[in-house]
Scaffold this active site. Sequence first.
Site, PDB file in Angstrom:
ATOM      1  N   GLY A  29       5.157   4.653 -30.706  1.00  0.00           N
ATOM      2  CA  GLY A  29       6.582   5.883 -30.000  1.00  0.00           C
ATOM      3  C   GLY A  29       5.723   6.795 -30.364  1.00  0.00           C
ATOM      4  N   ARG A  82      11.766 -10.494 -13.417  1.00  0.00           N
ATOM      5  CA  ARG A  82      12.244  -9.190 -12.866  1.00  0.00           C
ATOM      6  C   ARG A  82      13.138  -8.689 -12.954  1.00  0.00           C
ATOM      7  NH1 ARG A  82       6.455  -5.307 -11.209  1.00  0.00           N
ATOM      8  NH2 ARG A  82       7.379  -5.373  -9.643  1.00  0.00           N
ATOM      9  N   LEU A 110       7.334  -0.965 -13.728  1.00  0.00           N
ATOM     10  CA  LEU A 110       9.055  -0.638 -12.642  1.00  0.00           C
ATOM     11  C   LEU A 110       9.015  -1.249 -12.142  1.00  0.00           C
ATOM     12  CD1 LEU A 110       9.961   1.988 -14.869  1.00  0.00           C
ATOM     13  CD2 LEU A 110      11.053  -0.915 -15.881  1.00  0.00           C
ATOM     14  N   HIS A 126       0.730   9.927 -18.565  1.00  0.00           N
ATOM     15  CA  HIS A 126      -0.343   8.613 -18.511  1.00  0.00           C
ATOM     16  C   HIS A 126      -1.630   9.987 -18.775  1.00  0.00           C
ATOM     17  CE1 HIS A 126      -3.062   6.503 -17.369  1.00  0.00           C
ATOM     18  NE2 HIS A 126      -3.890   6.546 -16.331  1.00  0.00           N
TER      19      HIS A 126
HETATM   20  C1  GRF Z   1      -0.009   7.011 -24.565  1.00  0.00           C
HETATM   21  O1  GRF Z   1      -1.165   7.600 -24.397  1.00  0.00           O
HETATM   22  C2  GRF Z   1       0.999   7.092 -23.125  1.00  0.00           C
HETATM   23  O2  GRF Z   1       0.228   8.409 -22.968  1.00  0.00           O
HETATM   24  C3  GRF Z   1       0.333   5.941 -22.682  1.00  0.00           C
HETATM   25  O3  GRF Z   1       0.195   5.153 -23.950  1.00  0.00           O
HETATM   26  C4  GRF Z   1       0.353   5.551 -25.541  1.00  0.00           C
HETATM   27  C5  GRF Z   1       1.701   5.581 -26.189  1.00  0.00           C
HETATM   28  O4  GRF Z   1       1.362   6.007 -27.407  1.00  0.00           O
HETATM   29  N1  GRF Z   1       1.437   5.378 -21.513  1.00  0.00           N
HETATM   30  P1  GRF Z   1       2.233   6.415 -28.572  1.00  0.00           P
HETATM   31  O5  GRF Z   1       3.770   4.887 -28.167  1.00  0.00           O
HETATM   32  O6  GRF Z   1       4.038   7.420 -27.553  1.00  0.00           O
HETATM   33  O7  GRF Z   1       2.756   6.955 -29.588  1.00  0.00           O
END
Ligand code: GRF
Length: 228
Positions: A29, A82, A110, A126
């Site tokens: 997070g 789901r 999703l 991403h």
């Molecule tokens: C990040 O690199 C995000 O781009 C990817 O998962 C990772 C999550 O990191 N989708 P965090 O949980 O926000 O620290």
Amino acid sequence: MDYWTGIYGERRGGILPKLRLGILVSGGGSNLQSIIDKAEAGYFPAEVVVVISSKQDVYALERAKKHNIPTAVVLPKNYKTREEYEDELIKILNSYNVDLVILAGYIRVLSPHFVRAFQGKIMNIHPSLIPAFCGEGFYGEKVHKAVLDYGVKLTGVTVHFVDEGADTGPIILQRAVPVKDDDTVETLAARVLEEEHRIYPEAIKLFAEGRLETNGRRVKIISKEDSQ
Ligand code: GRF
């Protein structure tokens, strides 16, 4: 695939009521933290109203609790299908009157069922420059490993709206991050993550100010003056 056309949230000009953010997480997070911090600092007219995790005991939940943000854990394995799992998510998000759903390290894809319930109101981040190193199977360290194995000199971050595919929705913002000769998965991931913490709040701010206009796959950013 059909895309929508329009301005998200129809939020322009005047004094804006705070946009209500619902954040889906599965891990540490750190992106959630950057969004909470920006909300508390008044960087954007938005507040985090609920955090939902697909896993128990993840640090993202602790972060939310420290800021008195309501949390829920919804485990996919407790649901027969789901759709039933996603119905629970939709129910919780709607009970908090969420305007924008933010995927922040949320590892599940999703289904169209969920995407239709929040059409044009779901963002994902991403850790690569989409359409490179993305899609099914490209998550977490796998993305950075693939980047290093391929030998590209630039990678980056993409914030996009979520559609019915994996990492295929209209792109909101992208930022390049250099790959260094001595990078490991860990050093590269850390450099990319720093950029993530800047760019995600920027995208949320643009949405919250009604400055994202989408036409098919293309998302135009309306200048501040034109948005008044
Ligand atoms: C990040 O690199 C995000 O781009 C990817 O998962 C990772 C999550 O990191 N989708 P965090 O949980 O926000 O620290």
